[in-house]
Design an enzyme around this catalytic site. Structure first.
Site, PDB file in Angstrom:
ATOM      1  N   LYS A 256      62.452 111.533  74.619  1.00  0.00           N
ATOM      2  CA  LYS A 256      63.348 112.161  73.619  1.00  0.00           C
ATOM      3  C   LYS A 256      63.793 113.539  74.074  1.00  0.00           C
ATOM      4  O   LYS A 256      64.925 113.945  73.839  1.00  0.00           O
ATOM      5  CB  LYS A 256      62.623 112.313  72.269  1.00  0.00           C
ATOM      6  CG  LYS A 256      62.289 111.006  71.599  1.00  0.00           C
ATOM      7  CD  LYS A 256      61.567 111.237  70.299  1.00  0.00           C
ATOM      8  CE  LYS A 256      60.131 111.648  70.439  1.00  0.00           C
ATOM      9  NZ  LYS A 256      59.230 110.641  71.009  1.00  0.00           N
TER      10      LYS A 256
ATOM     11  N   GLN B 201      56.723 111.819  68.098  1.00  0.00           N
ATOM     12  CA  GLN B 201      56.041 110.523  68.184  1.00  0.00           C
ATOM     13  C   GLN B 201      57.102 109.418  68.201  1.00  0.00           C
ATOM     14  O   GLN B 201      58.154 109.630  68.763  1.00  0.00           O
ATOM     15  CB  GLN B 201      55.036 110.334  67.033  1.00  0.00           C
ATOM     16  CG  GLN B 201      53.811 111.242  67.133  1.00  0.00           C
ATOM     17  CD  GLN B 201      54.075 112.671  66.697  1.00  0.00           C
ATOM     18  OE1 GLN B 201      54.638 112.896  65.642  1.00  0.00           O
ATOM     19  NE2 GLN B 201      53.671 113.614  67.493  1.00  0.00           N
TER      20      GLN B 201
ATOM     21  N   ASP C 144      56.714 109.066  73.392  1.00  0.00           N
ATOM     22  CA  ASP C 144      56.827 109.309  74.832  1.00  0.00           C
ATOM     23  C   ASP C 144      57.998 108.578  75.487  1.00  0.00           C
ATOM     24  O   ASP C 144      57.941 108.225  76.666  1.00  0.00           O
ATOM     25  CB  ASP C 144      55.514 108.930  75.570  1.00  0.00           C
ATOM     26  CG  ASP C 144      54.317 109.561  74.910  1.00  0.00           C
ATOM     27  OD1 ASP C 144      54.389 110.760  74.598  1.00  0.00           O
ATOM     28  OD2 ASP C 144      53.310 108.853  74.680  1.00  0.00           O
TER      29      ASP C 144
ATOM     30  N   GLY D 229      54.561 115.918  72.644  1.00  0.00           N
ATOM     31  CA  GLY D 229      54.810 116.515  73.955  1.00  0.00           C
ATOM     32  C   GLY D 229      56.171 116.066  74.458  1.00  0.00           C
ATOM     33  O   GLY D 229      56.354 114.904  74.758  1.00  0.00           O
ATOM     34  N   HIS D 230      57.130 116.971  74.428  1.00  0.00           N
ATOM     35  CA  HIS D 230      58.474 116.639  74.906  1.00  0.00           C
ATOM     36  C   HIS D 230      58.708 117.329  76.243  1.00  0.00           C
ATOM     37  O   HIS D 230      58.536 118.535  76.347  1.00  0.00           O
ATOM     38  CB  HIS D 230      59.540 117.132  73.915  1.00  0.00           C
ATOM     39  CG  HIS D 230      59.514 116.405  72.616  1.00  0.00           C
ATOM     40  ND1 HIS D 230      60.190 116.822  71.499  1.00  0.00           N
ATOM     41  CD2 HIS D 230      58.886 115.271  72.260  1.00  0.00           C
ATOM     42  CE1 HIS D 230      59.974 115.972  70.522  1.00  0.00           C
ATOM     43  NE2 HIS D 230      59.187 115.026  70.956  1.00  0.00           N
TER      44      HIS D 230
ATOM     45  N   ASP E 291      65.006 103.414  85.927  1.00  0.00           N
ATOM     46  CA  ASP E 291      64.656 103.497  87.350  1.00  0.00           C
ATOM     47  C   ASP E 291      63.208 103.094  87.626  1.00  0.00           C
ATOM     48  O   ASP E 291      62.878 102.676  88.729  1.00  0.00           O
ATOM     49  CB  ASP E 291      64.885 104.924  87.872  1.00  0.00           C
ATOM     50  CG  ASP E 291      64.121 105.944  87.059  1.00  0.00           C
ATOM     51  OD1 ASP E 291      64.359 106.015  85.833  1.00  0.00           O
ATOM     52  OD2 ASP E 291      63.265 106.653  87.638  1.00  0.00           O
TER      53      ASP E 291
HETATM   54  P1  IMP Z   1      47.356 111.764  65.947  1.00  0.00           P
HETATM   55  O1  IMP Z   1      48.820 111.919  65.687  1.00  0.00           O
HETATM   56  O2  IMP Z   1      46.800 112.799  66.868  1.00  0.00           O
HETATM   57  O3  IMP Z   1      46.583 111.639  64.678  1.00  0.00           O
HETATM   58  O4  IMP Z   1      47.145 110.373  66.714  1.00  0.00           O
HETATM   59  C1  IMP Z   1      47.405 109.118  66.096  1.00  0.00           C
HETATM   60  C2  IMP Z   1      47.976 108.122  67.085  1.00  0.00           C
HETATM   61  O5  IMP Z   1      49.287 108.545  67.457  1.00  0.00           O
HETATM   62  C3  IMP Z   1      47.187 108.019  68.394  1.00  0.00           C
HETATM   63  O6  IMP Z   1      47.285 106.696  68.863  1.00  0.00           O
HETATM   64  C4  IMP Z   1      47.930 108.948  69.325  1.00  0.00           C
HETATM   65  O7  IMP Z   1      47.748 108.608  70.681  1.00  0.00           O
HETATM   66  C5  IMP Z   1      49.358 108.705  68.872  1.00  0.00           C
HETATM   67  N1  IMP Z   1      50.237 109.839  69.133  1.00  0.00           N
HETATM   68  C6  IMP Z   1      50.298 111.004  68.471  1.00  0.00           C
HETATM   69  N2  IMP Z   1      51.233 111.798  68.984  1.00  0.00           N
HETATM   70  C7  IMP Z   1      51.799 111.121  69.996  1.00  0.00           C
HETATM   71  C8  IMP Z   1      52.881 111.408  70.907  1.00  0.00           C
HETATM   72  O8  IMP Z   1      53.522 112.454  70.870  1.00  0.00           O
HETATM   73  N3  IMP Z   1      53.154 110.433  71.803  1.00  0.00           N
HETATM   74  C9  IMP Z   1      52.503 109.244  71.842  1.00  0.00           C
HETATM   75  N4  IMP Z   1      51.505 108.936  71.012  1.00  0.00           N
HETATM   76  C10 IMP Z   1      51.162 109.859  70.095  1.00  0.00           C
END
Ligand code: IMP
Length: 427
Positions: free
Chosen positions: A16, A222, A13, A40-41, A331
């Protein structure tokens, strides 16, 4: 032409999407290399705000070839819905390809993800519930179904029937509802028809493109600190989110990558469980969450917020061979009287300069802070380095010093125009 990796340098988050969108015009290929619908981008451009989950950010740039590589996991139902939504907003998929080697995320993976989390009593990971862990587990245990399997209907149905039976046995052991085999078979045959035109040997095509001198942008999902091997295990995701994972996923030799850009917030966030030494459960943390709109694009969950952790960030720089930083959301810190930077950890009176491998030890780490002056003047309207308040400049310089690499890009808001380019990060 060497390939460039853009990855998140924290726990995801970091913004990117915006950085990739900014640099995409310099590339011919944009390849997503890790994760699945858990990502989620957010990209804000002249056509509005786009929340992308599986589709590579570069798809918003018509001229680019956008690909999902072998190391991603593809949820066909969610991907087709995402593509439909984007098509309705004028996005073209004429140059979009999915690796035959990528694994499928199927509804039983979702059910297993939820069931397994419930049984991790007391130590829940806080997954996104998108079936990521179970899909990668099937891949590692060699029980997975791949995107390429969709191309042979009768073989796919045979494989799927076996996989559903196996998943239902596992679901029963968790006391969870079984998945309906026949409706899944029916639905998956529809997916196969819709996805067929996009499925190919992406990795072969990428090697050819690389040999022909084409420019390739490898897009991470991620963040580096959620990497299965180098992240804070078990509070990680199940893929190789780091720069080395990009080559494995895309079928490119490690020597193909010569630039690694790490996107980092000017602070830290984390979603889900796991140690977070600089978490600020106070007014400053709330300031960051509210001003930074730190709520998940995929799950809507409030993100945990805290101060910039130079120990964890430097570790990510070292592990991934980062060549430059894109520092985002500067910011968000506007208006804070002082800003803290964590320059070390202390565990039982002992100073640590690098995150310990054990989350148990990391959970005991006390941050050692440096406190610097904040700034009143908003940075959001700054169009150049000179227009940033002196204190914000000093903060950025200190981060560069602690990271050992320069910040080539500074982002001071979601719009493309709210970006200060300090150096040619691709040059
Ligand atoms: P999973 O990827 O759904 O198995 O989640 C494993 C861990 O990665 C959890 O703590 C999620 O909140 C975190 N996580 C997975 N995808 C994202 C992302 O795109 N952004 C932030 N955290 C993520």
């Amino acid at each position: 032409m060497p390939a460039t990796v853009i990855l998140g340098g924290h726990w995801g988050d970091e913004g990117k999407g915006k950085v990739i969108d900014l640099l995409a015009p310099d590339f011919e290929y944009n390849v997503r290399y890790s994760g699945g619908a858990n990502a989620g981008h957010t990209v804000v451009n002249e056509h509005g705000s786009f929340a992308l989950h599986q589709v590579p950010s570069g798809v918003l740039h018509g001229g680019l070839t956008a690909m999902l590589a072998a190391g991603t996991v593809v949820d066909p139902r969610a991907l087709l819905a995402e593509m439909d939504e984007l098509r309705q907003r004028g996005v073209s998929f004429d140059r979009f390809y999915i690796s035959e080697r990528a694994h499928l995320v199927l509804p039983y993976h979702y059910a297993l993800d939820v069931a397994m989390e419930q049984y991790r009593a007391g130590a829940r990971i806080g997954t996104t519930g998108k079936g990521i862990g179970p899909a990668y587990a099937d891949k590692a245990s060699r029980d997975g179904l791949r995107v390429g399997d969709l191309l042979d209907k009768s073989r796919f149905v045979h494989l799927l029937e076996g996989a559903v039976a196996s998943a239902n046995r596992r679901l029963a052991s968790y006391g969870a509802e079984p998945v309906d085999r026949s409706s899944l078979v029916e639905e998956s045959l529809e997916w196969a028809e819709h996805l067929r035109p996009y499925i190919c040997d992406v990795e072969r095509d990428l090697r050819r493109a690389h040999a022909a001198g084409r420019s390739i942008l490898l897009e991470g999902a991620q963040g580096a600190l959620l990497d299965l091997d180098s992240g804070s295990y078990p509070f990680v995701t199940s893929s190789s989110t780091g720069a080395a994972g990009a080559c494995v996923s895309a079928g490119l030799p490690p020597s193909a990558v010569t630039k690694v850009i790490s996107v980092m917030h000017a602070y830290m966030t984390r979603v889900g469980a796991g140690p977070f030494p600089t978490e600020a459960n106070d007014a400053a943390g709330e300031h960051i969450r509210t001003k930074g709109n730190e709520f998940g694009t995929t799950t809507g969950r409030a993100r945990r917020c805290g101060w910039f952790d130079a120990v964890a960030s430097r570790y990510a720089v070292e592990v991934n061979g980062v060549s430059s930083l894109a520092l985002t959301k500067l910011d968000v810190l506007d208006g804070l009287e002082t800003v803290k930077l964590c320059v070390g950890y202390e565990v039982k009176g002992k100073r640590l300069e690098s995150p310990p491998p054990s989350v148990h030890v990391l959970g005991q780490a006390q941050p050692v802070y440096e406190e610097v002056a904040g700034w009143e003047t908003p940075t959001a309207g700054a169009g150049s380095w000179e227009e940033l308040p002196k204190q914000a400049q000093a903060y950025v310089r200190r981060i560069e010093e602690l990271m050992g690499v320069p910040a080539g890009i500074i982002s001071v808001g979601p719009a493309r125009s709210q970006t200060i380019v300090l150096s040619d990060v691709l040059g």
